[in-house]
Design an enzyme around this catalytic site. Structure first.
Site, PDB file in Angstrom:
ATOM      1  N   ALA A 171      10.175  -2.034  -2.330  1.00  0.00           N
ATOM      2  CA  ALA A 171       9.367  -3.143  -2.861  1.00  0.00           C
ATOM      3  C   ALA A 171       8.044  -3.108  -2.106  1.00  0.00           C
ATOM      4  O   ALA A 171       8.030  -3.056  -0.876  1.00  0.00           O
ATOM      5  CB  ALA A 171      10.069  -4.467  -2.604  1.00  0.00           C
ATOM      6  N   LYS A 172       6.955  -3.123  -2.841  1.00  0.00           N
ATOM      7  CA  LYS A 172       5.648  -3.126  -2.170  1.00  0.00           C
ATOM      8  C   LYS A 172       5.315  -4.597  -1.892  1.00  0.00           C
ATOM      9  O   LYS A 172       4.551  -5.228  -2.616  1.00  0.00           O
ATOM     10  CB  LYS A 172       4.626  -2.454  -3.101  1.00  0.00           C
ATOM     11  CG  LYS A 172       3.398  -1.939  -2.407  1.00  0.00           C
ATOM     12  CD  LYS A 172       2.635  -1.007  -3.342  1.00  0.00           C
ATOM     13  CE  LYS A 172       1.163  -0.935  -3.042  1.00  0.00           C
ATOM     14  NZ  LYS A 172       0.809  -0.595  -1.670  1.00  0.00           N
ATOM     15  N   ALA A 173       6.004  -5.129  -0.868  1.00  0.00           N
ATOM     16  CA  ALA A 173       5.941  -6.568  -0.600  1.00  0.00           C
ATOM     17  C   ALA A 173       4.959  -6.856   0.527  1.00  0.00           C
ATOM     18  O   ALA A 173       4.972  -6.164   1.558  1.00  0.00           O
ATOM     19  CB  ALA A 173       7.326  -7.080  -0.217  1.00  0.00           C
TER      20      ALA A 173
END
Ligand code: PMP
Length: 319
Positions: A171-173
């Site tokens: 996840a590119k969180a």
């Protein structure tokens, strides 16, 4: 430059961004009007997922080409799924927003799009469920993110790459980027250009915002997806390109000392594009020049994104 000149430049640079048109709360409006409340969940807890894609302006064609737009927005949707978010817009709708932003901002230079989904409720509890999500996107002018006119100097970070079971790296969180910021600042403040993360097992993972490739004996090698890397769109592109050019590719565990004996080493990402590494932990990589496989893949990549290679037109959205 006089002090007045410097201030003038700064204001001009800032006004380019603030006067640009962004998409927020379902509307197109100037970036300076796109604000959030200080108690917003995403601001308090880093509960935001984002993407980043480039638009390359080809002056000869008079067109802007967005690179792998759909792939970027599909990854954003997957990041949202990991974070239990309901994307307010479909992939197709988000594609339309990107195209409309390029049009409304009359982009005639290279630009970077930042789409994101964030927990927009004014909410105190750090949780994922039952917190409202919103979508926004803005654009900024962007040429090189790393200086690619020379080889980079990189160093293995004292910070480890966050583990999949701590913050999911697929996840590119935004919260996960504290890890990147710690490593990047350490690297730059120690006189390097970029940091290389090891994963929690001690194998090579990636840069602070780039995937990593090395070449050994003619084989292009990259840490596989279980090495806590972000599944980069540029990484995927480089693998596909190498296979199309009959360069053998291996996705596998990479040991730290392999960096020191690699023939070639480069970082890649939407921002970095293909940035070659000249020095790692004070050891010269190969003969200190950009190696032949890096040169070939870099030239290929740059011609594709600028729309001058008909073979890979399907990766481009022309505006
Ligand atoms: N790893 C990290 C941690 C990143 O932030 C990025 C930039 N998005 C990348 C790799 C490269 O990914 P992409 O090629 O999709 O830009």
């Amino acid at each position: 430059m006089t002090a007045k000149g410097a201030v003038g430049l700064l204001i001009r640079a800032m006004s380019i961004e603030l006067e640009s048109i962004a998409f927020h709360e379902g509307q197109y409006r100037p970036l300076r009007e796109c604000n959030v409340n200080i108690s917003t969940h995403a601001l308090q807890y880093g509960t935001m997922v984002f993407g980043g894609m480039r638009g390359y302006f080809n002056a000869e064609h008079g067109r802007l080409y967005i690179f792998r737009l759909r792939d970027h927005l599909e990854r954003l949707t997957k990041s949202a799924r990991i974070m239990q978010m309901k994307p307010p817009l479909s992939v197709e709708e988000m594609q339309e927003v990107a195209i409309e932003l390029a049009r409304r901002n009359q982009a005639r230079q290279n630009i970077y799009f930042r789409p994101f989904i964030y927990k927009s409720a004014l909410q105190l509890s750090p949780r994922l469920h039952d917190v409202q999500d919103s979508f926004a996107m803005y654009v900024i002018p962007l040429d090189d993110y790393l200086d690619t006119t020379r080889g980079l100097r990189v160093a293995v970070s004292s910070w480890r790459r966050i583990d999949e079971n701590i913050i999911p790296t697929r996840a590119k969180a935004s919260g996960g980027y504290i890890n990147s910021a710690l490593a990047k600042s350490e690297a730059v403040q120690n006189g390097n250009d970029e940091a290389i993360f090891l994963d929690m097992r001690g194998f090579v993972s990636e840069g602070s915002a780039e995937n990593l490739f090395l070449v050994r004996d003619g084989v292009l090698i990259t840490p596989h997806v279980a090495s806590a890397v972000l599944e980069g769109i540029t990484r995927r592109t480089i693998i596909e390109l190498a296979r199309a050019r009959n360069i053998p590719v291996a996705e596998r565990d990479v040991a730290r000392s392999e960096l020191y004996i690699a023939d070639e080493l480069f970082l890649c990402g939407t921002g970095a594009q293909v940035a070659w590494v000249a020095e790692v932990d004070r050891r010269v990589v190969g003969n200190g020049e950009m190696g032949p496989i890096t040169q070939k893949l870099r030239a290929d990549f740059l011609s594709i994104v600028r729309g001058t290679n008909p073979e890979f037109q399907h990766w481009l959205t022309g505006i």
